[in-house]
Design an enzyme around this catalytic site. Sequence first.
Site, PDB file in Angstrom:
ATOM      1  N   LEU A 276      40.548  25.299  22.695  1.00  7.31           N
ATOM      2  CA  LEU A 276      39.981  26.665  21.511  1.00  7.31           C
ATOM      3  C   LEU A 276      41.342  27.977  22.304  1.00  7.31           C
ATOM      4  O   LEU A 276      42.326  27.223  23.463  1.00  7.31           O
ATOM      5  CB  LEU A 276      38.898  27.210  21.959  1.00  7.31           C
ATOM      6  CG  LEU A 276      37.709  27.370  21.225  1.00  7.31           C
ATOM      7  CD1 LEU A 276      36.340  27.804  21.359  1.00  7.31           C
ATOM      8  CD2 LEU A 276      37.940  27.265  19.407  1.00  7.31           C
ATOM      9  N   HIS A 277      42.646  28.670  20.797  1.00  5.69           N
ATOM     10  CA  HIS A 277      43.970  28.648  22.106  1.00  5.69           C
ATOM     11  C   HIS A 277      43.581  29.468  20.769  1.00  5.69           C
ATOM     12  O   HIS A 277      45.573  30.699  21.019  1.00  5.69           O
ATOM     13  CB  HIS A 277      44.197  28.697  22.860  1.00  5.69           C
ATOM     14  CG  HIS A 277      45.337  27.146  21.641  1.00  5.69           C
ATOM     15  ND1 HIS A 277      46.227  27.852  20.467  1.00  5.69           N
ATOM     16  CD2 HIS A 277      45.764  26.118  21.564  1.00  5.69           C
ATOM     17  CE1 HIS A 277      46.851  26.751  20.046  1.00  5.69           C
ATOM     18  NE2 HIS A 277      46.272  25.689  20.092  1.00  5.69           N
ATOM     19  N   ARG A 278      43.777  29.923  19.216  1.00  7.74           N
ATOM     20  CA  ARG A 278      44.049  30.772  18.737  1.00  7.74           C
ATOM     21  C   ARG A 278      43.016  32.177  18.931  1.00  7.74           C
ATOM     22  O   ARG A 278      42.335  32.016  18.830  1.00  7.74           O
ATOM     23  CB  ARG A 278      43.473  30.601  17.353  1.00  7.74           C
ATOM     24  CG  ARG A 278      44.117  29.059  16.952  1.00  7.74           C
ATOM     25  CD  ARG A 278      45.934  29.082  16.166  1.00  7.74           C
ATOM     26  NE  ARG A 278      46.127  27.670  16.106  1.00  7.74           N
ATOM     27  CZ  ARG A 278      46.882  27.179  15.925  1.00  7.74           C
ATOM     28  NH1 ARG A 278      47.958  28.050  17.201  1.00  7.74           N
ATOM     29  NH2 ARG A 278      47.545  26.049  16.389  1.00  7.74           N
TER      30      ARG A 278
END
Length: 364
Positions: free
Chosen positions: A209-211
């Site tokens: 996850l990185h958005r």
Amino acid sequence: MPLFTLVAGARPNFMKIAPLIHALQKKQAEGVAVKFRLVHTGQHYDKNMSGAFFEQLNIPAPDANLGGGGGTQAEQTAAILVAFEQELMAHRPDLVLVVGDVTSTLACSIAAKKLQIEVAHVEAGIRSGDLSMPEEINRMVTDSITDHFFTTSEIANTNLRAAGVPEEKIHFVGNTMIDTLLAQQPRFTKPQGAPFDQLIPKEYFVVTLHRPANVDNEDSLRELMAAILDGTVGLPLIFPVHPRTAKNLERLGIAAPNLHLISPLGYLEFNYLVQHAKGIITDSGGVTEEASVMNVPCLTLRDSTERAETIHLGTNVLVGTDPKNLKPYLDKILRGEWKQYQGIPLWDGKTATRIVDILLQHYS
Ligand code: UDP
């Protein structure tokens, strides 16, 4: 002799640039007259987000490193613009080639075009339609000043035609990220030590996850993690944490015996784990492509995707950002009911050669 300047700046760029460099080196070894410079903008600079990929993917040391990492979107764009303009004035090429949709893609294409240097964009034409993503703005601006559009799908071609790009500038060539995947697959490596030693093939999930929409707000991240832990029924979760996500995750202090929060992995280790996973839970773009080609079920925690072919022909599903949506999809994966990879046209490992052939024909 034509000189091409190739730009790479952030993690998802390195997999896309590696096969292009290898294709150019092959041409040089065959006696073709072409020179290239590799410029690293420094957007990602940690060993595990940058240096490790140069080693594993056999990318030569960059000819220049612009040190443009850190800061806000504007600070980073500005730093790279200024430094790349100096690079171009010192070593003026015939073409600047940018890949993907990161800040470096945008900044370097603008700097080049303002010096009237032609721009090639690899992975042109893809669109999520979601302007809250910085990457969508990077794609749109880059494509508005690109001269050679190298595309991964018919959908991208259609988007470019709709934007008025002339047919002769659009080259449907496939996906250089998949060139790297197929070339490196025999070298995928099981990571050693805990927690990897305990993993049973097809009995664990990989999470990335990185958005901003998922990780910048602590409440949404907490709910998302709770839904992931609930739906995966105690199976091990391997979560290599992106630097952007690390601070918020630490602050939340989420812990569970089956949750393994680890540093970002090398390419060969990460894709080993993806290949043998029961499923992937992600908001990455590149990971949905790799999971599809490896026929591994993939859940994308976003409301839109610029890579619709991974949904139509791949193993990817758009879950949305509401954590409540996750469970029915996870149940389906756990029951072993999932669509199979159908094959995506031209994602065959030969894309970089096609691109280099087209460019050499144009510039020789
Ligand atoms: N990746 C990696 N190690 C990790 C997580 C991802 O090597 O711990 C690779 C992954 O295989 C893919 C790329 O990083 O090739 C995707 O990068 P990212 O998710 O940062 O960017 P996006 O594709 O979303 O732009």
